[in-house]
Motif scaffolding. Sequence first.
Motif, PDB file in Angstrom:
ATOM      1  N   CYS A  22       0.803  -1.079   0.112  1.00  0.00           N
ATOM      2  CA  CYS A  22      -0.202  -0.048   0.012  1.00  0.00           C
ATOM      3  C   CYS A  22       0.886   1.422   0.040  1.00  0.00           C
ATOM      4  O   CYS A  22       1.931   1.130   0.590  1.00  0.00           O
ATOM      5  CB  CYS A  22      -0.976  -0.006   1.289  1.00  0.00           C
ATOM      6  SG  CYS A  22      -2.138  -1.208   1.149  1.00  0.00           S
ATOM      7  N   ASP A  58      -2.724  -2.709  10.227  1.00  0.00           N
ATOM      8  CA  ASP A  58      -4.488  -2.653  10.320  1.00  0.00           C
ATOM      9  C   ASP A  58      -4.573  -1.300   9.617  1.00  0.00           C
ATOM     10  O   ASP A  58      -5.748  -0.833   9.394  1.00  0.00           O
ATOM     11  CB  ASP A  58      -4.892  -2.795  11.779  1.00  0.00           C
ATOM     12  CG  ASP A  58      -5.068  -3.986  12.040  1.00  0.00           C
ATOM     13  OD1 ASP A  58      -4.881  -5.049  11.283  1.00  0.00           O
ATOM     14  OD2 ASP A  58      -5.343  -4.235  13.225  1.00  0.00           O
ATOM     15  N   PHE A  59      -3.642  -0.401   9.420  1.00  0.00           N
ATOM     16  CA  PHE A  59      -3.548   0.889   8.655  1.00  0.00           C
ATOM     17  C   PHE A  59      -4.075   0.750   7.375  1.00  0.00           C
ATOM     18  O   PHE A  59      -4.525   1.478   6.657  1.00  0.00           O
ATOM     19  CB  PHE A  59      -2.489   1.885   9.058  1.00  0.00           C
ATOM     20  CG  PHE A  59      -2.678   2.657  10.199  1.00  0.00           C
ATOM     21  CD1 PHE A  59      -3.526   3.797  10.148  1.00  0.00           C
ATOM     22  CD2 PHE A  59      -1.832   2.598  11.209  1.00  0.00           C
ATOM     23  CE1 PHE A  59      -3.579   4.654  11.227  1.00  0.00           C
ATOM     24  CE2 PHE A  59      -1.536   3.720  12.187  1.00  0.00           C
ATOM     25  CZ  PHE A  59      -2.546   4.616  12.367  1.00  0.00           C
ATOM     26  N   TYR A  60      -3.454  -0.394   6.989  1.00  0.00           N
ATOM     27  CA  TYR A  60      -3.423  -0.592   5.359  1.00  0.00           C
ATOM     28  C   TYR A  60      -4.669  -1.723   4.881  1.00  0.00           C
ATOM     29  O   TYR A  60      -4.647  -1.982   3.771  1.00  0.00           O
ATOM     30  CB  TYR A  60      -1.920  -1.136   4.957  1.00  0.00           C
ATOM     31  CG  TYR A  60      -0.922  -0.200   5.161  1.00  0.00           C
ATOM     32  CD1 TYR A  60      -1.066   0.991   4.669  1.00  0.00           C
ATOM     33  CD2 TYR A  60      -0.027  -0.155   6.328  1.00  0.00           C
ATOM     34  CE1 TYR A  60      -0.025   1.966   4.797  1.00  0.00           C
ATOM     35  CE2 TYR A  60       0.843   0.488   6.561  1.00  0.00           C
ATOM     36  CZ  TYR A  60       1.023   1.806   5.724  1.00  0.00           C
ATOM     37  OH  TYR A  60       2.144   2.580   5.928  1.00  0.00           O
ATOM     38  N   ARG A  61      -5.003  -2.536   5.933  1.00  0.00           N
ATOM     39  CA  ARG A  61      -6.042  -3.227   5.483  1.00  0.00           C
ATOM     40  C   ARG A  61      -7.388  -2.857   4.997  1.00  0.00           C
ATOM     41  O   ARG A  61      -7.750  -1.801   5.261  1.00  0.00           O
ATOM     42  CB  ARG A  61      -6.392  -4.541   6.678  1.00  0.00           C
ATOM     43  CG  ARG A  61      -5.281  -5.163   7.150  1.00  0.00           C
ATOM     44  CD  ARG A  61      -5.503  -6.073   8.199  1.00  0.00           C
ATOM     45  NE  ARG A  61      -4.513  -6.714   8.883  1.00  0.00           N
ATOM     46  CZ  ARG A  61      -3.577  -7.302   8.379  1.00  0.00           C
ATOM     47  NH1 ARG A  61      -3.479  -7.746   7.377  1.00  0.00           N
ATOM     48  NH2 ARG A  61      -2.357  -7.754   9.227  1.00  0.00           N
ATOM     49  N   PHE A  64      -9.442   0.053   6.489  1.00  0.00           N
ATOM     50  CA  PHE A  64      -8.696   0.713   7.613  1.00  0.00           C
ATOM     51  C   PHE A  64      -8.995   0.728   9.035  1.00  0.00           C
ATOM     52  O   PHE A  64      -9.179   1.770   9.488  1.00  0.00           O
ATOM     53  CB  PHE A  64      -8.400   2.441   6.956  1.00  0.00           C
ATOM     54  CG  PHE A  64      -8.267   2.466   5.541  1.00  0.00           C
ATOM     55  CD1 PHE A  64      -6.953   2.260   5.054  1.00  0.00           C
ATOM     56  CD2 PHE A  64      -9.350   3.035   4.757  1.00  0.00           C
ATOM     57  CE1 PHE A  64      -6.679   2.274   3.711  1.00  0.00           C
ATOM     58  CE2 PHE A  64      -8.952   2.863   3.394  1.00  0.00           C
ATOM     59  CZ  PHE A  64      -7.716   2.573   2.934  1.00  0.00           C
ATOM     60  N   LEU A  67      -6.954   2.875  11.704  1.00  0.00           N
ATOM     61  CA  LEU A  67      -7.297   4.193  11.353  1.00  0.00           C
ATOM     62  C   LEU A  67      -8.657   4.667  11.870  1.00  0.00           C
ATOM     63  O   LEU A  67      -8.837   5.713  12.464  1.00  0.00           O
ATOM     64  CB  LEU A  67      -7.236   4.598   9.865  1.00  0.00           C
ATOM     65  CG  LEU A  67      -7.569   6.137   9.550  1.00  0.00           C
ATOM     66  CD1 LEU A  67      -6.588   7.080  10.336  1.00  0.00           C
ATOM     67  CD2 LEU A  67      -7.694   6.239   7.882  1.00  0.00           C
ATOM     68  N   GLN A  68      -9.724   3.686  11.734  1.00  0.00           N
ATOM     69  CA  GLN A  68     -10.833   3.863  12.298  1.00  0.00           C
ATOM     70  C   GLN A  68     -10.899   4.066  13.574  1.00  0.00           C
ATOM     71  O   GLN A  68     -11.667   4.947  14.480  1.00  0.00           O
ATOM     72  CB  GLN A  68     -12.082   2.975  11.796  1.00  0.00           C
ATOM     73  CG  GLN A  68     -12.272   3.065  10.364  1.00  0.00           C
ATOM     74  CD  GLN A  68     -12.679   4.258   9.795  1.00  0.00           C
ATOM     75  OE1 GLN A  68     -13.665   4.947  10.521  1.00  0.00           O
ATOM     76  NE2 GLN A  68     -12.324   4.560   8.564  1.00  0.00           N
TER      77      GLN A  68
END
Length: 87
Positions: A22, A58-61, A64, A67-68
């Motif tokens: 990503c 988990d920022f890129y899955r 996001f 991020l959430q």
Amino acid sequence: YRESLRRVLHACAVCDRQVGYCQGMNFIAGLLLLVSGRNEEEAFWVLRCLMEDFRLGDFYREGFPLLQEYLQDFSRLLARAAPEVAE
């Protein structure tokens, strides 16, 4: 450094096909290569540790999720610290 960066990112993408590559991962991998003295194996394993153990992946899955989570935490803190701004 370009080829070293490409190899580290490709190896990470192969290891975690759910995330793959990503945009933005290159900044982290590049910094790791710089501080490791261009040691590709060290940069790879530190990036894998960050992605798995510290949930950076988990920022890129999709969706996001990390991020959430951060945005929800920020909204709660903002509502507590400055409710007039949060509304």
